[in-house]
Design an enzyme around this catalytic site. Structure first.
Site, PDB file in Angstrom:
ATOM      1  CG  ASP A 168     -34.658  30.952  14.783  1.00  0.00           C
ATOM      2  OD1 ASP A 168     -35.731  31.565  14.923  1.00  0.00           O
ATOM      3  OD2 ASP A 168     -34.220  30.146  15.625  1.00  0.00           O
ATOM      4  CG  HIS A 251     -40.346  33.219  16.725  1.00  0.00           C
ATOM      5  ND1 HIS A 251     -39.336  34.114  16.471  1.00  0.00           N
ATOM      6  CD2 HIS A 251     -39.776  31.977  16.666  1.00  0.00           C
ATOM      7  CE1 HIS A 251     -38.202  33.447  16.286  1.00  0.00           C
ATOM      8  NE2 HIS A 251     -38.439  32.153  16.395  1.00  0.00           N
ATOM      9  CG  HIS A 268     -37.819  27.484  13.709  1.00  0.00           C
ATOM     10  ND1 HIS A 268     -39.027  27.665  14.332  1.00  0.00           N
ATOM     11  CD2 HIS A 268     -36.997  28.450  14.203  1.00  0.00           C
ATOM     12  CE1 HIS A 268     -38.947  28.676  15.174  1.00  0.00           C
ATOM     13  NE2 HIS A 268     -37.728  29.180  15.114  1.00  0.00           N
TER      14      HIS A 268
END
Ligand SMILES: [Zn+2]
Length: 366
Positions: A168, A251, A268
């Protein structure tokens, strides 16, 4: 041009930092209502309790950040008469604490027990239905009053989640750089400041410098200076960097990828890593940057191919579906320099996958 940059009120991090919880609560009030993830309840029971600095009432989180749960806890808070909210655990417990505090007009102390995303510092909660489907974003008027990270707790979490946090964080600089170049808005709707872009860059530099050593430390459950720096990069630098620097294609592609069933078993940050690699191809970043990013992913074991996130057999039609979602005007692909079509995105995802596969083949041959 008016720039805007937002921050949590206070960031506290270190080994056994949870011992400072009542000291931090006492700066805001005298009675905290703590929403605690069931998974960490046993770990924090001895430290999250009333002492001479502040009173604490503990409530187990039911597992979903839903309107129903926010209302349930809000009623408990009112009945108890607490004047501070605390959230302890993973992202959903923290988002619930932020939402409860906002509804009650109370300050909030956030205690992440994972370093798996950059969400703890943000002024945002993601609300799900009681069944766990995405419902809406709740944009909050301010960031948490305190973010307190106990690295002894975080090092006890699964290594894969820590690595996903680096995935991330890996996107942060490239997305902020795109927004800087195109003059695009950050999460506040205004452009970011030089400070936000500087912190986003520091996030990337820290990952490259300390990521591999931090993963080794995490694997042995040892809190080292490198581990501390990556926890800070994953949580604070990436948090400030994405929120005040802005998001772009990594994203957006991640969000598109979630439409494919095969990716649902992946975290994620693992999907954001693929989004980041694809963004590098889409924006034709210099070869040395591509090499640095892939080398980093290889060193710490982040996904580098579509097969690594469960969609090795994705068809062009499926990727076009992903790309169309990524290019939705409501998402952040528009912050990428130049005009981007869904076909460009498919080509970039394929190019990123080919690069990853070539590297893996070389690994095997060596
Ligand atoms: Zn993210």
């Amino acid at each position: 041009m008016i720039s805007t940059t937002i921050f949590p009120g206070r960031y506290v991090q270190g080994s056994d930092a949870i011992g400072q919880l009542t000291t931090e609560i006492a700066r805001l009030g005298n009675f905290a209502f703590a929403i605690v993830d069931k998974g960490v309840m046993a770990l924090v029971r001895d430290t999250v309790k009333t002492d001479d600095k502040a009173k604490i009432a503990v409530e187990a989180f039911n597992g979903e950040c839903s309107d129903e749960e926010i209302e349930r806890i809000g009623k408990r808070v009112a009945a108890e008469g607490a004047n501070v909210i605390a959230g302890i655990g993973g992202g959903k417990a923290l988002d619930t604490a932020k939402a409860v505090a906002h509804a009650a007009g109370l300050p909030v102390v956030i205690v992440p027990t994972l370093a798996s995303t950059d969400a703890p510092c943000s002024a945002l909660s993601v609300i799900y239905t009681a069944e766990g489907a995405f419902k809406r974003y709740l944009v909050l008027p301010k960031n948490p009053d305190v973010v307190l990270v106990d690295t002894t707790l975080v090092v006890g979490a699964p290594v894969r989640l820590f690595v996903a946090g680096m995935g991330d964080a890996l996107s942060t600089w490239f997305e902020a750089e795109d927004c800087k170049q195109t003059g695009s808005a950050n999460m506040t709707g205004r452009v970011g400041s030089m400070t936000a872009y500087g912190l986003a860059r520091m996030c990337f530099d820290t990952l490259l410098a300390d990521g591999a050593a931090a993963k080794a430390a995490a694997s042995q459950k040892i809190v080292t200076p490198e581990f501390e720096r990556i926890v800070e990069a994953n949580t604070l630098l990436s948090g400030l960097g994405f929120e005040s620097g802005g998001l772009s294609g990594a994203h957006a592609i991640h969000n598109g990828l979630t439409a494919l069933e095969g990716t649902h078993g992946y975290w994620h940050g693992e999907k954001v890593a693929i989004g980041t690699q694809s963004l590098l191809m889409l924006t034709k970043r210099p070869r040395e940057i591509v090499n640095a990013v892939y080398g980093f992913c290889e060193a710490i074991g982040l996904p580098m191919t579509l097969a690594d996130i469960g969609i090795g057999d994705a068809t062009d039609e499926q990727l076009l579906e992903v790309a169309k979602l990524a290019c939705d005007p409501a998402d952040t692909m528009g912050n990428v320099p130049g005009s981007v079509t869904p076909k460009d995105v498919v080509a970039a995802i394929r190019a990123a996958d080919a690069e990853g596969r070539a590297r893996k083949a070389k690994q095997l041959a060596a």
